[in-house]
Scaffold this motif. Structure first.
Motif, PDB file in Angstrom:
ATOM      1  N   ARG A 101      11.737 -10.281   0.819  1.00  0.00           N
ATOM      2  CA  ARG A 101      11.460 -11.263   1.446  1.00  0.00           C
ATOM      3  C   ARG A 101      12.300 -11.446   2.881  1.00  0.00           C
ATOM      4  O   ARG A 101      13.293 -10.614   2.956  1.00  0.00           O
ATOM      5  CB  ARG A 101      11.503 -12.515   0.778  1.00  0.00           C
ATOM      6  CG  ARG A 101      12.655 -12.733   0.109  1.00  0.00           C
ATOM      7  CD  ARG A 101      12.894 -14.306  -0.837  1.00  0.00           C
ATOM      8  NE  ARG A 101      14.322 -14.457  -1.256  1.00  0.00           N
ATOM      9  CZ  ARG A 101      14.944 -15.418  -0.855  1.00  0.00           C
ATOM     10  NH1 ARG A 101      14.470 -16.275  -0.040  1.00  0.00           N
ATOM     11  NH2 ARG A 101      16.266 -15.823  -1.285  1.00  0.00           N
ATOM     12  N   TYR A 106       5.471  -9.349   7.007  1.00  0.00           N
ATOM     13  CA  TYR A 106       5.736 -10.392   5.759  1.00  0.00           C
ATOM     14  C   TYR A 106       5.082 -11.570   6.469  1.00  0.00           C
ATOM     15  O   TYR A 106       5.106 -11.914   7.446  1.00  0.00           O
ATOM     16  CB  TYR A 106       7.344 -10.341   5.816  1.00  0.00           C
ATOM     17  CG  TYR A 106       7.882 -11.445   4.793  1.00  0.00           C
ATOM     18  CD1 TYR A 106       7.691 -11.434   3.302  1.00  0.00           C
ATOM     19  CD2 TYR A 106       8.189 -12.785   5.323  1.00  0.00           C
ATOM     20  CE1 TYR A 106       8.172 -12.454   2.665  1.00  0.00           C
ATOM     21  CE2 TYR A 106       8.497 -13.744   4.525  1.00  0.00           C
ATOM     22  CZ  TYR A 106       8.582 -13.374   3.128  1.00  0.00           C
ATOM     23  OH  TYR A 106       8.897 -14.592   2.186  1.00  0.00           O
ATOM     24  N   ASP A 107       4.422 -12.190   5.456  1.00  0.00           N
ATOM     25  CA  ASP A 107       3.888 -13.515   5.707  1.00  0.00           C
ATOM     26  C   ASP A 107       4.467 -14.576   5.125  1.00  0.00           C
ATOM     27  O   ASP A 107       4.817 -14.537   4.056  1.00  0.00           O
ATOM     28  CB  ASP A 107       2.305 -13.437   5.148  1.00  0.00           C
ATOM     29  CG  ASP A 107       1.597 -14.772   5.353  1.00  0.00           C
ATOM     30  OD1 ASP A 107       2.146 -15.885   5.415  1.00  0.00           O
ATOM     31  OD2 ASP A 107       0.282 -14.629   5.750  1.00  0.00           O
ATOM     32  N   SER A 121       2.942 -16.892   2.392  1.00  0.00           N
ATOM     33  CA  SER A 121       2.857 -16.391   1.261  1.00  0.00           C
ATOM     34  C   SER A 121       3.754 -15.654   0.542  1.00  0.00           C
ATOM     35  O   SER A 121       3.753 -15.492  -0.732  1.00  0.00           O
ATOM     36  CB  SER A 121       1.247 -15.373   1.127  1.00  0.00           C
ATOM     37  OG  SER A 121       1.622 -14.427   1.825  1.00  0.00           O
ATOM     38  N   LYS A 145       4.238 -12.558   1.005  1.00  0.00           N
ATOM     39  CA  LYS A 145       3.844 -11.171   0.716  1.00  0.00           C
ATOM     40  C   LYS A 145       3.919  -9.919   1.739  1.00  0.00           C
ATOM     41  O   LYS A 145       3.930 -10.431   3.075  1.00  0.00           O
ATOM     42  CB  LYS A 145       2.171 -11.323   0.497  1.00  0.00           C
ATOM     43  CG  LYS A 145       1.571 -10.006   0.244  1.00  0.00           C
ATOM     44  CD  LYS A 145      -0.029 -10.246  -0.067  1.00  0.00           C
ATOM     45  CE  LYS A 145      -0.949  -8.915  -0.263  1.00  0.00           C
ATOM     46  NZ  LYS A 145      -2.139  -9.133  -0.132  1.00  0.00           N
ATOM     47  N   SER A 163       2.499  -6.552   3.469  1.00  0.00           N
ATOM     48  CA  SER A 163       1.669  -5.594   3.563  1.00  0.00           C
ATOM     49  C   SER A 163       1.938  -4.650   4.436  1.00  0.00           C
ATOM     50  O   SER A 163       2.622  -4.784   5.346  1.00  0.00           O
ATOM     51  CB  SER A 163       0.548  -6.482   4.345  1.00  0.00           C
ATOM     52  OG  SER A 163       0.227  -7.653   3.481  1.00  0.00           O
TER      53      SER A 163
END
Length: 244
Positions: free
Chosen positions: A127, A198-199, A202, A204, A206
């Motif tokens: 993260r 990186y979102d 969320s 998440k 990708s």
């Protein structure tokens, strides 16, 4: 000595972080003379990133201390570090993450951002945490949105930039650039991609550009930035939910 990062200041001075881990310093030169001078007024530190922000040169240490450098000139016209100031003291509790990277990015709001990339190992990004430099109180303030949702960040060891977003994005685009993070590790795992996103909402990750080991080899990667409009179009290309 290895050059970790190089930036161009608006007064024509070129600044670079040279060395690695605890044995790094800031060096200066000009395009005319191109003779490097080390920051003799500062001790050796472990620098993760450097940025020219609001007329001043800043460097970020591995323990999240922010150091500012004022630039002066010798009689010969060569640039030198004339003053070193410790402007933000990091939260040393961050040392609990043994594998991490840091990036310095100037937001479009004018704030100086620290982007902390947290990894379980050099091959796995878990993260990101974004903080704003509060220079008045000498501390980092964590944020959960980027410039009120109006921008996205592209971060890398060689170059980082904030790009305007036409819709709420809060995305952090990042690279497989963890090679050579340490003198102590001979064989480091590689990410299965060249670039990913990186979102922040969320949490998440990708993949954007998968790695093809046989074709790609060990070529390092970095960002090349077009103007803001083209960069926004590029970001939308990788995020179909956004529109112009």
């Amino acid at each position: 000595m290895a050059v970790q990062k190089m930036v161009m200041c608006d007064n024509g001075v070129v600044a670079a972080v040279v060395g690695r881990e605890h044995f790094a310093k800031v060096a200066l030169c000009t395009m005319e003379g191109f003779s490097w001078s080390l920051s003799a007024r500062d001790r050796w530190r472990w620098y993760d990133d450097m940025a020219f922000h609001d007329g001043r040169l800043y460097a970020l240490t591995h323990t999240e201390d922010l150091v500012a450098f004022d630039v002066g000139y010798e009689d010969t016209g060569e640039p030198v570090v004339s003053r070193v100031e410790h402007v933000v003291h990091g939260d040393h509790a961050a040392r609990q993450w043994h594998t991490r990277m840091h990036y310095l990015v100037t937001s479009h709001s004018g704030a100086l951002l620290m982007v902390r990339r947290i990894m379980s190992d050099p091959g796995t990004t878990q993260r990101f945490v974004v903080s704003v430099a509060d220079l008045a109180s000498s501390r980092w303030v964590a944020v959960n949105k980027l410039d009120y949702g109006g921008e996205a960040l592209f971060v890398g060891r060689l170059c980082s930039r904030a790009v305007p977003a036409l819709e709420d994005a809060d995305n952090i685009f990042f690279l497989d650039d963890t090679d050579g993070m340490s003198f102590r590790t001979e064989s480091q795992p590689r990410h299965p991609y060249h670039a990913a996103v990186y979102d922040m909402a969320s949490g998440k990750v990708s993949v954007l550009l998968p790695r093809l080991p046989l074709q790609d080899g060990k070529t390092p990667v970095t960002w090349f930035f077009p103007d803001d409009e083209e960069a926004a179009r590029l970001m939308i290309h990788y995020n179909p939910k956004m529109t112009l």
